[in-house]
Design a protein around this motif. Structure first.
Motif, PDB file in Angstrom:
ATOM      1  N   PHE A  47     -13.665   6.399  10.389  1.00 44.02           N
ATOM      2  CA  PHE A  47     -13.750   7.526  11.315  1.00 44.02           C
ATOM      3  C   PHE A  47     -12.469   7.669  12.141  1.00 44.02           C
ATOM      4  CE2 PHE A  47     -17.981   6.156  10.247  1.00 44.02           C
ATOM      5  CZ  PHE A  47     -18.662   7.341  10.043  1.00 44.02           C
ATOM      6  N   GLY A  48     -11.395   7.022  11.663  1.00 42.45           N
ATOM      7  CA  GLY A  48     -10.096   7.160  12.297  1.00 42.45           C
ATOM      8  C   GLY A  48      -9.886   6.317  13.533  1.00 42.45           C
ATOM      9  N   LEU A  49     -10.756   5.348  13.782  1.00 44.35           N
ATOM     10  CA  LEU A  49     -10.624   4.482  14.951  1.00 44.35           C
ATOM     11  C   LEU A  49     -10.236   3.073  14.522  1.00 44.35           C
ATOM     12  CD1 LEU A  49     -12.344   6.869  16.123  1.00 44.35           C
ATOM     13  CD2 LEU A  49     -13.386   5.174  17.649  1.00 44.35           C
ATOM     14  N   GLU A  50      -9.387   2.445  15.317  1.00 49.89           N
ATOM     15  CA  GLU A  50      -8.975   1.071  15.068  1.00 49.89           C
ATOM     16  C   GLU A  50      -9.414   0.200  16.237  1.00 49.89           C
ATOM     17  OE1 GLU A  50      -4.840   0.734  14.185  1.00 49.89           O
ATOM     18  OE2 GLU A  50      -4.879   2.251  12.599  1.00 49.89           O
ATOM     19  N   PRO A  51     -10.616  -0.357  16.171  1.00 50.48           N
ATOM     20  CA  PRO A  51     -11.081  -1.190  17.286  1.00 50.48           C
ATOM     21  C   PRO A  51     -10.293  -2.486  17.378  1.00 50.48           C
ATOM     22  CG  PRO A  51     -12.609  -1.336  15.447  1.00 50.48           C
ATOM     23  CD  PRO A  51     -11.606  -0.270  15.086  1.00 50.48           C
ATOM     24  N   GLU A  52     -10.093  -2.932  18.597  1.00 54.54           N
ATOM     25  CA  GLU A  52      -9.465  -4.226  18.807  1.00 54.54           C
ATOM     26  C   GLU A  52     -10.474  -5.327  18.493  1.00 54.54           C
ATOM     27  OE1 GLU A  52      -8.263  -4.068  22.852  1.00 54.54           O
ATOM     28  OE2 GLU A  52      -6.685  -2.553  22.500  1.00 54.54           O
ATOM     29  N   THR A  53      -9.970  -6.482  18.095  1.00 52.75           N
ATOM     30  CA  THR A  53     -10.857  -7.582  17.736  1.00 52.75           C
ATOM     31  C   THR A  53     -11.793  -7.945  18.877  1.00 52.75           C
ATOM     32  OG1 THR A  53      -9.221  -8.482  16.185  1.00 52.75           O
ATOM     33  CG2 THR A  53     -10.940  -9.979  16.941  1.00 52.75           C
ATOM     34  N   ALA A  54     -11.280  -7.935  20.106  1.00 54.43           N
ATOM     35  CA  ALA A  54     -12.119  -8.258  21.263  1.00 54.43           C
ATOM     36  C   ALA A  54     -13.248  -7.243  21.417  1.00 54.43           C
ATOM     37  CB  ALA A  54     -11.277  -8.306  22.532  1.00 54.43           C
ATOM     38  N   GLU A  55     -12.999  -5.977  21.096  1.00 56.52           N
ATOM     39  CA  GLU A  55     -14.036  -4.952  21.186  1.00 56.52           C
ATOM     40  C   GLU A  55     -15.118  -5.178  20.136  1.00 56.52           C
ATOM     41  OE1 GLU A  55     -11.439  -1.160  22.892  1.00 56.52           O
ATOM     42  OE2 GLU A  55     -11.365  -1.659  20.746  1.00 56.52           O
ATOM     43  N   VAL A  56     -14.704  -5.599  18.955  1.00 56.86           N
ATOM     44  CA  VAL A  56     -15.680  -5.874  17.901  1.00 56.86           C
ATOM     45  C   VAL A  56     -16.523  -7.100  18.254  1.00 56.86           C
ATOM     46  CG1 VAL A  56     -15.993  -6.449  15.473  1.00 56.86           C
ATOM     47  CG2 VAL A  56     -14.206  -4.844  16.141  1.00 56.86           C
ATOM     48  N   ARG A  57     -15.895  -8.110  18.807  1.00 61.74           N
ATOM     49  CA  ARG A  57     -16.591  -9.364  19.062  1.00 61.74           C
ATOM     50  C   ARG A  57     -17.516  -9.304  20.279  1.00 61.74           C
ATOM     51  NH1 ARG A  57     -15.119 -13.624  16.062  1.00 61.74           N
ATOM     52  NH2 ARG A  57     -13.136 -13.605  14.933  1.00 61.74           N
ATOM     53  N   ALA A  58     -17.255  -8.435  21.231  1.00 63.06           N
ATOM     54  CA  ALA A  58     -18.007  -8.442  22.494  1.00 63.06           C
ATOM     55  C   ALA A  58     -19.520  -8.330  22.314  1.00 63.06           C
ATOM     56  CB  ALA A  58     -17.491  -7.347  23.414  1.00 63.06           C
ATOM     57  N   PRO A  59     -20.048  -7.419  21.459  1.00 60.79           N
ATOM     58  CA  PRO A  59     -21.515  -7.324  21.325  1.00 60.79           C
ATOM     59  C   PRO A  59     -22.101  -8.230  20.245  1.00 60.79           C
ATOM     60  CG  PRO A  59     -20.390  -5.192  20.942  1.00 60.79           C
ATOM     61  CD  PRO A  59     -19.397  -6.282  20.796  1.00 60.79           C
ATOM     62  N   MET A  60     -21.316  -9.156  19.718  1.00 65.23           N
ATOM     63  CA  MET A  60     -21.756  -9.959  18.577  1.00 65.23           C
ATOM     64  C   MET A  60     -23.051 -10.703  18.899  1.00 65.23           C
ATOM     65  SD  MET A  60     -20.377 -10.065  15.562  1.00 65.23           S
ATOM     66  CE  MET A  60     -18.595 -10.013  15.674  1.00 65.23           C
ATOM     67  N   GLY A  61     -23.919 -10.785  17.897  1.00 66.22           N
ATOM     68  CA  GLY A  61     -25.208 -11.431  18.043  1.00 66.22           C
ATOM     69  C   GLY A  61     -26.351 -10.441  18.156  1.00 66.22           C
ATOM     70  N   ARG A  62     -26.021  -9.186  18.494  1.00 68.87           N
ATOM     71  CA  ARG A  62     -27.059  -8.170  18.638  1.00 68.87           C
ATOM     72  C   ARG A  62     -27.359  -7.524  17.290  1.00 68.87           C
ATOM     73  NH1 ARG A  62     -25.046  -4.757  23.854  1.00 68.87           N
ATOM     74  NH2 ARG A  62     -26.959  -3.603  23.405  1.00 68.87           N
ATOM     75  N   GLU A  63     -28.500  -6.847  17.197  1.00 72.68           N
ATOM     76  CA  GLU A  63     -28.831  -6.080  15.997  1.00 72.68           C
ATOM     77  C   GLU A  63     -27.697  -5.103  15.745  1.00 72.68           C
ATOM     78  OE1 GLU A  63     -30.011  -2.684  13.800  1.00 72.68           O
ATOM     79  OE2 GLU A  63     -29.843  -2.595  15.997  1.00 72.68           O
TER      80      GLU A  63
END
Length: 295
Positions: A47-63
């Protein structure tokens, strides 16, 4: 089928540890939780977005749909989405990104199915101790379809696996843990350890009434492969792990260990804590009956 005695509630549990329930990526397999990071990065890239690794990892563990929603609610990503689409992210956008995640996840996760060092041996030791192995995950059943056989081929096959789409809600709700307990036939909740690498895992374990255990070295928060962890200077690795351990304890973890390789020793520690409770309870019952009988 042989029936087991039912433990009546209303007094402290004094039996053995009956089961451990493990998270997947960053806990049992995928040292550093790299698989989900790769999936979410690729999905948002569509969708043309490049998330930072920290942004991807922050909600980790959730559905995983909740994970997508949490990322799209982050100020930077929400602003980029609005810039590209002309509107703020809505439920339809969450569904669109989640559809990409669902498509990418099964094939990608198969490449991240390697058990963390010491996991296979620890599970074998736990089974020798009479402890059952449960599992819960923010992945859906379809996302697990390639991961499960790959992990089993590498030596890791839990007795029960409950994905987030088989219960009413994922973490931090306790439903995946409770479903594990029902399927494994373990009771009460104090007889179980819940093990994971995120705050959501800790909260899930607490909400389920289990011993809540966090792991550091293999975790999403550290984000290191086994090779990177081994190559890091020992003092620096210890410093990072201790800082993470403090944050996990502040979140409510009863215990923090480096990895699931340490679980057999921890189970013995908790079993030793339960044994004195048995002695105190038995002595209290004896004294009560002595009193009733006028002795």
């Amino acid at each position: 089928m042989e029936s087991k005695p039912f433990v009546r509630r209303g007094r402290p549990y004094v039996g053995p540890v009956q089961a451990v329930i493990l998270d997947w990526a960053g806990t049992a397999v995928d040292h550093g939780c790299r698989g989900p990071v790769a999936v979410f990065t690729r999905a948002f890239g569509r969708f043309g977005l490049e998330p930072e690794t920290a942004e991807v990892r922050a909600p980790m563990g959730r559905e995983k749909r909740e994970h997508v929603a949490a990322m799209l609610n982050m100020p930077r990503l929400a602003a980029l989405w609005r810039e590209r689409s002309g509107h703020a992210p809505d439920d339809a956008d969450v569904d669109a990104v989640f559809a990409a995640v669902t498509e990418l996840m099964p094939g990608t996760l198969a490449d991240y199915a390697e058990p963390v060092p010491g996991c296979v041996e620890a599970m074998a030791r736990l089974r020798e101790m009479g402890v059952k192995i449960g599992s819960c995950t923010g992945y859906s059943r379809s996302m697990m379809e390639n991961l499960l056989p790959r992990a089993a081929a590498a030596g890791y096959a839990p007795d029960c696996v409950v994905p987030a789409d088989e219960v009413p809600a994922g973490r931090p709700w306790p439903w995946m843990c409770q479903t594990n307990c029902m399927r494994l036939g373990v009771h009460p909740q104090e007889a179980v350890l819940k093990v994971g690498d995120t705050v959501a895992d800790i909260e899930e374990g607490l909400n389920a009434g289990h011993w809540s255990v966090a792991v550091t070295r293999t975790s999403n928060a550290l984000g290191l492969t086994a090779e990177e962890a081994a190559a890091m200077p020992a003092q620096e690795l210890a410093r990072r792990e201790e800082a993470l351990a403090r944050s996990f304890r502040e979140a409510g973890a009863h215990y923090v260990i480096s990895s699931v390789a340490d679980l057999p020793e921890l189970v013995e520690t908790i079993a030793a804590r339960l044994r004195p409770r048995r002695h105190v309870l038995d002595r209290g019952i004896e004294e009560f009956y002595d009193y009733r009988m006028g002795r």
